[in-house]
Design a protein around this motif. Structure first.
Motif, PDB file in Angstrom:
ATOM      1  N   ARG A  82       0.822  -1.216   0.000  1.00 61.03           N
ATOM      2  CA  ARG A  82       0.000   0.000   0.000  1.00 61.03           C
ATOM      3  C   ARG A  82       0.850   1.258   0.000  1.00 61.03           C
ATOM      4  O   ARG A  82       0.573   2.211  -0.750  1.00 61.03           O
ATOM      5  CB  ARG A  82      -0.920  -0.015   1.224  1.00 61.03           C
ATOM      6  CG  ARG A  82      -2.115  -0.949   1.108  1.00 61.03           C
ATOM      7  CD  ARG A  82      -2.925  -0.919   2.387  1.00 61.03           C
ATOM      8  NE  ARG A  82      -4.211  -1.627   2.249  1.00 61.03           N
ATOM      9  CZ  ARG A  82      -5.090  -1.779   3.227  1.00 61.03           C
ATOM     10  NH1 ARG A  82      -4.840  -1.253   4.424  1.00 61.03           N
ATOM     11  NH2 ARG A  82      -6.220  -2.423   3.023  1.00 61.03           N
ATOM     12  N   ILE A  83       1.871   1.280   0.839  1.00 56.03           N
ATOM     13  CA  ILE A  83       2.735   2.464   0.881  1.00 56.03           C
ATOM     14  C   ILE A  83       3.492   2.616  -0.437  1.00 56.03           C
ATOM     15  O   ILE A  83       3.636   3.724  -0.975  1.00 56.03           O
ATOM     16  CB  ILE A  83       3.696   2.380   2.077  1.00 56.03           C
ATOM     17  CG1 ILE A  83       2.909   2.421   3.381  1.00 56.03           C
ATOM     18  CG2 ILE A  83       4.713   3.519   2.033  1.00 56.03           C
ATOM     19  CD1 ILE A  83       3.748   2.204   4.624  1.00 56.03           C
ATOM     20  N   GLY A  84       3.985   1.494  -0.973  1.00 55.13           N
ATOM     21  CA  GLY A  84       4.675   1.548  -2.262  1.00 55.13           C
ATOM     22  C   GLY A  84       3.776   2.048  -3.370  1.00 55.13           C
ATOM     23  O   GLY A  84       4.218   2.784  -4.261  1.00 55.13           O
ATOM     24  N   SER A  85       2.508   1.658  -3.322  1.00 56.64           N
ATOM     25  CA  SER A  85       1.561   2.121  -4.328  1.00 56.64           C
ATOM     26  C   SER A  85       1.389   3.631  -4.281  1.00 56.64           C
ATOM     27  O   SER A  85       1.391   4.308  -5.317  1.00 56.64           O
ATOM     28  CB  SER A  85       0.212   1.427  -4.109  1.00 56.64           C
ATOM     29  OG  SER A  85      -0.760   1.931  -4.998  1.00 56.64           O
ATOM     30  N   LEU A  86       1.251   4.175  -3.074  1.00 53.87           N
ATOM     31  CA  LEU A  86       1.074   5.627  -2.954  1.00 53.87           C
ATOM     32  C   LEU A  86       2.327   6.378  -3.369  1.00 53.87           C
ATOM     33  O   LEU A  86       2.256   7.351  -4.130  1.00 53.87           O
ATOM     34  CB  LEU A  86       0.702   5.982  -1.514  1.00 53.87           C
ATOM     35  CG  LEU A  86       0.596   7.483  -1.218  1.00 53.87           C
ATOM     36  CD1 LEU A  86      -0.484   8.130  -2.066  1.00 53.87           C
ATOM     37  CD2 LEU A  86       0.331   7.729   0.268  1.00 53.87           C
ATOM     38  N   VAL A  87       3.483   5.945  -2.885  1.00 52.91           N
ATOM     39  CA  VAL A  87       4.730   6.648  -3.210  1.00 52.91           C
ATOM     40  C   VAL A  87       4.982   6.636  -4.712  1.00 52.91           C
ATOM     41  O   VAL A  87       5.348   7.657  -5.314  1.00 52.91           O
ATOM     42  CB  VAL A  87       5.912   6.011  -2.455  1.00 52.91           C
ATOM     43  CG1 VAL A  87       7.241   6.589  -2.939  1.00 52.91           C
ATOM     44  CG2 VAL A  87       5.761   6.240  -0.959  1.00 52.91           C
ATOM     45  N   SER A  88       4.768   5.492  -5.348  1.00 50.91           N
ATOM     46  CA  SER A  88       5.059   5.408  -6.780  1.00 50.91           C
ATOM     47  C   SER A  88       4.051   6.179  -7.625  1.00 50.91           C
ATOM     48  O   SER A  88       4.418   6.759  -8.653  1.00 50.91           O
ATOM     49  CB  SER A  88       5.133   3.943  -7.221  1.00 50.91           C
ATOM     50  OG  SER A  88       4.015   3.220  -6.796  1.00 50.91           O
ATOM     51  N   VAL A  89       2.774   6.236  -7.211  1.00 50.26           N
ATOM     52  CA  VAL A  89       1.833   7.018  -8.009  1.00 50.26           C
ATOM     53  C   VAL A  89       2.110   8.510  -7.849  1.00 50.26           C
ATOM     54  O   VAL A  89       1.948   9.284  -8.813  1.00 50.26           O
ATOM     55  CB  VAL A  89       0.363   6.691  -7.645  1.00 50.26           C
ATOM     56  CG1 VAL A  89      -0.065   7.332  -6.331  1.00 50.26           C
ATOM     57  CG2 VAL A  89      -0.568   7.140  -8.768  1.00 50.26           C
ATOM     58  N   LEU A  90       2.555   8.919  -6.665  1.00 49.94           N
ATOM     59  CA  LEU A  90       2.947  10.323  -6.498  1.00 49.94           C
ATOM     60  C   LEU A  90       4.174  10.652  -7.349  1.00 49.94           C
ATOM     61  O   LEU A  90       4.251  11.721  -7.963  1.00 49.94           O
ATOM     62  CB  LEU A  90       3.228  10.618  -5.024  1.00 49.94           C
ATOM     63  CG  LEU A  90       2.011  10.607  -4.094  1.00 49.94           C
ATOM     64  CD1 LEU A  90       2.443  10.834  -2.647  1.00 49.94           C
ATOM     65  CD2 LEU A  90       0.990  11.654  -4.509  1.00 49.94           C
ATOM     66  N   ALA A  91       5.122   9.720  -7.408  1.00 47.26           N
ATOM     67  CA  ALA A  91       6.294   9.922  -8.267  1.00 47.26           C
ATOM     68  C   ALA A  91       5.881   9.980  -9.733  1.00 47.26           C
ATOM     69  O   ALA A  91       6.396  10.795 -10.513  1.00 47.26           O
ATOM     70  CB  ALA A  91       7.306   8.811  -8.040  1.00 47.26           C
ATOM     71  N   SER A  92       4.949   9.109 -10.111  1.00 48.88           N
ATOM     72  CA  SER A  92       4.463   9.096 -11.487  1.00 48.88           C
ATOM     73  C   SER A  92       3.824  10.429 -11.857  1.00 48.88           C
ATOM     74  O   SER A  92       4.090  10.999 -12.924  1.00 48.88           O
ATOM     75  CB  SER A  92       3.453   7.963 -11.657  1.00 48.88           C
ATOM     76  OG  SER A  92       2.909   7.956 -12.951  1.00 48.88           O
ATOM     77  N   LEU A  93       2.993  10.955 -10.964  1.00 59.06           N
ATOM     78  CA  LEU A  93       2.354  12.246 -11.220  1.00 59.06           C
ATOM     79  C   LEU A  93       3.381  13.370 -11.289  1.00 59.06           C
ATOM     80  O   LEU A  93       3.262  14.284 -12.103  1.00 59.06           O
ATOM     81  CB  LEU A  93       1.319  12.538 -10.133  1.00 59.06           C
ATOM     82  CG  LEU A  93       0.042  11.698 -10.185  1.00 59.06           C
ATOM     83  CD1 LEU A  93      -0.808  11.949  -8.944  1.00 59.06           C
ATOM     84  CD2 LEU A  93      -0.755  11.995 -11.447  1.00 59.06           C
ATOM     85  N   PHE A  94       4.398  13.297 -10.434  1.00 65.45           N
ATOM     86  CA  PHE A  94       5.448  14.318 -10.456  1.00 65.45           C
ATOM     87  C   PHE A  94       6.144  14.333 -11.817  1.00 65.45           C
ATOM     88  O   PHE A  94       6.323  15.398 -12.431  1.00 65.45           O
ATOM     89  CB  PHE A  94       6.466  14.051  -9.360  1.00 65.45           C
ATOM     90  CG  PHE A  94       7.721  14.877  -9.502  1.00 65.45           C
ATOM     91  CD1 PHE A  94       7.735  16.210  -9.111  1.00 65.45           C
ATOM     92  CD2 PHE A  94       8.865  14.327 -10.053  1.00 65.45           C
ATOM     93  CE1 PHE A  94       8.892  16.980  -9.261  1.00 65.45           C
ATOM     94  CE2 PHE A  94      10.019  15.083 -10.207  1.00 65.45           C
ATOM     95  CZ  PHE A  94      10.032  16.411  -9.812  1.00 65.45           C
ATOM     96  N   PHE A  95       6.544  13.153 -12.307  1.00 66.13           N
ATOM     97  CA  PHE A  95       7.247  13.094 -13.588  1.00 66.13           C
ATOM     98  C   PHE A  95       6.345  13.559 -14.729  1.00 66.13           C
ATOM     99  O   PHE A  95       6.803  14.245 -15.640  1.00 66.13           O
ATOM    100  CB  PHE A  95       7.735  11.672 -13.851  1.00 66.13           C
ATOM    101  CG  PHE A  95       8.890  11.259 -12.987  1.00 66.13           C
ATOM    102  CD1 PHE A  95      10.054  12.003 -12.953  1.00 66.13           C
ATOM    103  CD2 PHE A  95       8.820  10.113 -12.214  1.00 66.13           C
ATOM    104  CE1 PHE A  95      11.129  11.630 -12.155  1.00 66.13           C
ATOM    105  CE2 PHE A  95       9.874   9.724 -11.412  1.00 66.13           C
ATOM    106  CZ  PHE A  95      11.036  10.485 -11.378  1.00 66.13           C
ATOM    107  N   LEU A  96       5.072  13.196 -14.684  1.00 63.88           N
ATOM    108  CA  LEU A  96       4.155  13.597 -15.745  1.00 63.88           C
ATOM    109  C   LEU A  96       3.962  15.106 -15.754  1.00 63.88           C
ATOM    110  O   LEU A  96       4.071  15.759 -16.795  1.00 63.88           O
ATOM    111  CB  LEU A  96       2.810  12.898 -15.562  1.00 63.88           C
ATOM    112  CG  LEU A  96       1.699  13.321 -16.529  1.00 63.88           C
ATOM    113  CD1 LEU A  96       2.089  13.002 -17.968  1.00 63.88           C
ATOM    114  CD2 LEU A  96       0.386  12.640 -16.171  1.00 63.88           C
TER     115      LEU A  96
END
Length: 329
Positions: A63-77
């Protein structure tokens, strides 16, 4: 009988050898966005499964990995948009014919569920005893299940997004890229669980990683064999080296997931290899697309093959044909 020609067959060449298509202006952040989105989706699905089967350690890291990675994904986008402050304009309309529009709404639907499930894991003990903490705790499972239900869309929509461009290596691979990306997402999500979860709870992560790795490698090999001339963009140069290392790491990680279930070191190393392989796969696909725009043959030769086979021209064929005609004039 040999055909007699009045003049020799013309060899293909473009206007002064110039590219027909403009090279994508995207940089490495888009490839990182592709990877992080897939990792988040894979982790969300694994976290929901861990929750339903009573594996709190695996549930927490997923769950934590999911949140951190989607936030990173949004940052890069958002960082690659050029005008990041205008990101909210993408939510002004919902256009089914636009993969970018649909992808934005899929992410918008996915994010709150993934976020709430992760917040439930991050809350300190004192906060969990308050009414807010109890409410979040009760909502965590539905939120995690909601995120898992939308995760396949998050894992695959980026492949559709790339395939709908005029970039030859992405366009020609449209039947296979969703399978490559979905398998890569599952492999990376399983790899994260193998790397960080308690050893005794990594069974589902290992099974998910092996399944995802098998799908990714099979779809990637099929892509190379079935898209004709454009496959050269994937099997030569820098894209080939990136994807070759991706396959080595992914297969190695999957083997480690099968044979190393009793070893903490082997399981963690295999998880790390799967994460690296997934990342390199996305970077390799991205680089193949960029490379395919630099050589005009990837645009013109497939067009001619479709015309000779009697298949109708695609919209992007007609567009690039008009570009070629303008260049000739």
């Amino acid at each position: 009988m040999k055909e007699d020609l009045a003049v020799p067959r013309a060899e293909f060449r473009s206007y002064y050898g110039q590219p027909i298509l403009k090279t994508p202006v995207w940089n490495w952040m888009i490839a990182a966005y592709l990877f992080c989105g897939g990792l988040s989706a894979g982790s969300a699905m694994l976290g929901a499964g861990a929750d339903l089967t009573g594996r709190p350690g695996l549930r927490k890291v997923s769950r934590i990995g999911s949140l951190v990675s989607v936030l990173a994904s949004l940052f890069f986008l958002i960082a690659d948009l050029g005008r990041p402050e205008r990101f909210h304009h993408m939510l002004r309309v919902a256009k089914p014919s636009s993969p970018m529009s649909m992808g934005t709404w899929i992410l918008s639907a996915y994010g709150p569920g993934a976020g709430l499930a992760a917040v439930a894991e991050l809350m300190p003990k004192w906060l969990r005893r308050t009414w807010i903490g109890r409410l979040v705790g009760r909502l965590a499972r539905p939120a995690g299940l909601w995120a898992a239900s939308t995760a396949p869309g998050v894992a695959s929509y980026t492949a559709v997004l790339l395939s709908q461009t005029a970039v030859p290596a992405w366009r020609e691979a449209h039947p296979y890229l969703p399978f490559v990306f979905t398998g890569s997402a599952a492999a990376s999500g399983g790899g994260l669980g193998m790397l960080l979860a308690p050893l005794g709870e990594t069974g589902p992560a290992r099974r998910m990683a092996v399944t995802g790795a098998a799908l990714e490698v099979a779809a990637s090999r099929t892509l190379e064999q079935r898209i004709g001339l454009t496959a050269e963009a994937y099997t030569t140069g820098r894209p080939h080296r990136l994807r070759q290392w991706a396959e080595i790491l992914t297969v190695g990680g999957a083997v480690g997931a099968v044979v190393g279930g009793r070893s903490r070191a082997v399981t963690a190393a295999s998880g790390l290899a799967l994460l690296a392989g997934s990342a390199l796969q996305r970077f390799g696909v991205f680089e193949a697309g960029v490379a395919s725009t630099r050589d005009p043959k990837y645009v013109v030769v497939p067009q001619r093959e479709r015309l000779q086979a009697g298949r109708p021209a695609r919209g992007d064929d007609r567009d690039s044909g008009r570009v070629t005609a303008r260049h000739r004039r």
